[in-house]
Enzyme design. Structure first.
Site, PDB file in Angstrom:
ATOM      1  N   HIS A 101      37.390  35.878  53.712  1.00 16.95           N
ATOM      2  CA  HIS A 101      38.644  35.238  53.277  1.00 16.95           C
ATOM      3  C   HIS A 101      39.820  36.043  53.787  1.00 16.95           C
ATOM      4  O   HIS A 101      39.714  37.255  53.983  1.00 16.95           O
ATOM      5  CB  HIS A 101      38.704  35.136  51.749  1.00 16.95           C
ATOM      6  N   HIS A 103      43.739  37.078  52.872  1.00 20.57           N
ATOM      7  CA  HIS A 103      44.819  37.119  51.887  1.00 20.57           C
ATOM      8  C   HIS A 103      46.133  36.867  52.625  1.00 20.57           C
ATOM      9  O   HIS A 103      46.381  37.487  53.675  1.00 20.57           O
ATOM     10  CB  HIS A 103      44.944  38.515  51.265  1.00 20.57           C
TER      11      HIS A 103
HETATM   12  P1  5GP Z   1      38.712  41.081  48.283  1.00 20.20           P
HETATM   13  O1  5GP Z   1      38.894  42.363  47.509  1.00 20.20           O
HETATM   14  O2  5GP Z   1      37.259  40.659  48.336  1.00 20.20           O
HETATM   15  O3  5GP Z   1      39.375  41.087  49.623  1.00 20.20           O
HETATM   16  O4  5GP Z   1      39.509  39.995  47.449  1.00 20.20           O
HETATM   17  C1  5GP Z   1      38.930  39.091  46.574  1.00 20.20           C
HETATM   18  C2  5GP Z   1      40.060  38.404  45.860  1.00 20.20           C
HETATM   19  O5  5GP Z   1      39.543  37.276  45.170  1.00 20.20           O
HETATM   20  C3  5GP Z   1      40.763  39.284  44.807  1.00 20.20           C
HETATM   21  O6  5GP Z   1      42.136  39.428  45.152  1.00 20.20           O
HETATM   22  C4  5GP Z   1      40.557  38.521  43.504  1.00 20.20           C
HETATM   23  O7  5GP Z   1      41.676  38.556  42.653  1.00 20.20           O
HETATM   24  C5  5GP Z   1      40.239  37.118  43.970  1.00 20.20           C
HETATM   25  N1  5GP Z   1      39.353  36.388  43.080  1.00 20.20           N
HETATM   26  C6  5GP Z   1      38.184  36.837  42.553  1.00 20.20           C
HETATM   27  N2  5GP Z   1      37.627  35.888  41.793  1.00 20.20           N
HETATM   28  C7  5GP Z   1      38.448  34.815  41.849  1.00 20.20           C
HETATM   29  C8  5GP Z   1      38.394  33.515  41.245  1.00 20.20           C
HETATM   30  O8  5GP Z   1      37.473  33.150  40.521  1.00 20.20           O
HETATM   31  N3  5GP Z   1      39.427  32.672  41.531  1.00 20.20           N
HETATM   32  C9  5GP Z   1      40.457  33.039  42.348  1.00 20.20           C
HETATM   33  N4  5GP Z   1      41.422  32.131  42.541  1.00 20.20           N
HETATM   34  N5  5GP Z   1      40.549  34.243  42.922  1.00 20.20           N
HETATM   35  C10 5GP Z   1      39.543  35.130  42.676  1.00 20.20           C
END
Ligand code: 5GP
Ligand code: ZN
Length: 138
Positions: A101, A103
């Site tokens: 993903h 951001h």
């Molecule tokens: P990573 O640290 O993997 O790059 O980011 C994962 C992101 O997914 C985090 O910023 C977290 O807040 C978001 N996230 C985790 N679970 C959920 C969810 O159930 N719904 C949404 N909308 N965001 C999520």
């Protein structure tokens, strides 16, 4: 993490709700549930790939086009002065959800979202060595 346990796969099929911004055949975008700034958005391929380098070119192409389009919409809506696009890969890089993903993080003057970027200078010869090593690994 298997596809069945993946939070983002569950969002893709509507099993977990989200604040959806955009959807097409291959990509979905929704607000991050724990934003670091207002409008913090996640752009996610619908197909499950854990890391960026595992995505086939067609997925990278459609997600790249969406990131650009959605970034413009997000920043236009929240009035941010700029934005960061971030793709964490691997636990050491801060990836918590093992479904690739991007951001989109709107930024404003003095927001201190990222306060430290620990830049340093290469020792003599190290940059040459690394450039060769990396290009040979392509
Ligand atoms: P990573 O640290 O993997 O790059 O980011 C994962 C992101 O997914 C985090 O910023 C977290 O807040 C978001 N996230 C985790 N679970 C959920 C969810 O159930 N719904 C949404 N909308 N965001 C999520
Ligand atoms: Zn997934």
């Amino acid at each position: 993490m298997s596809k069945n346990e993946c939070i983002f796969c569950k969002i893709v099929i509507g099993k977990i709700p989200c604040k959806k911004i955009y959807e097409d055949d291959s990509v979905i975008a929704f607000l991050d549930i724990r934003p670091v700034s207002d409008g913090h958005t996640l752009v996610v391929p619908k197909a499950h790939f854990e890391r960026l380098h595992q995505c086939p070119p067609e997925v990278l192409g459609s997600i790249g086009a969406c990131v650009a389009k959605i970034a413009q919409a997000v920043v236009g809506a929240v009035g941010g002065g700029g934005y960061n696009v971030l793709c964490n890969n691997g636990r050491v890089a801060g990836q918590l959800v093992d479904h690739v993903h991007f951001h989109i993080i709107p930024r404003n003057e003095g927001d201190e979202v990222f306060t430290r970027w620990p830049a340093y200078e290469y020792e003599q010869g190290r940059a040459d060595e690394l450039a060769v090593k990396i290009s040979e690994n392509l």
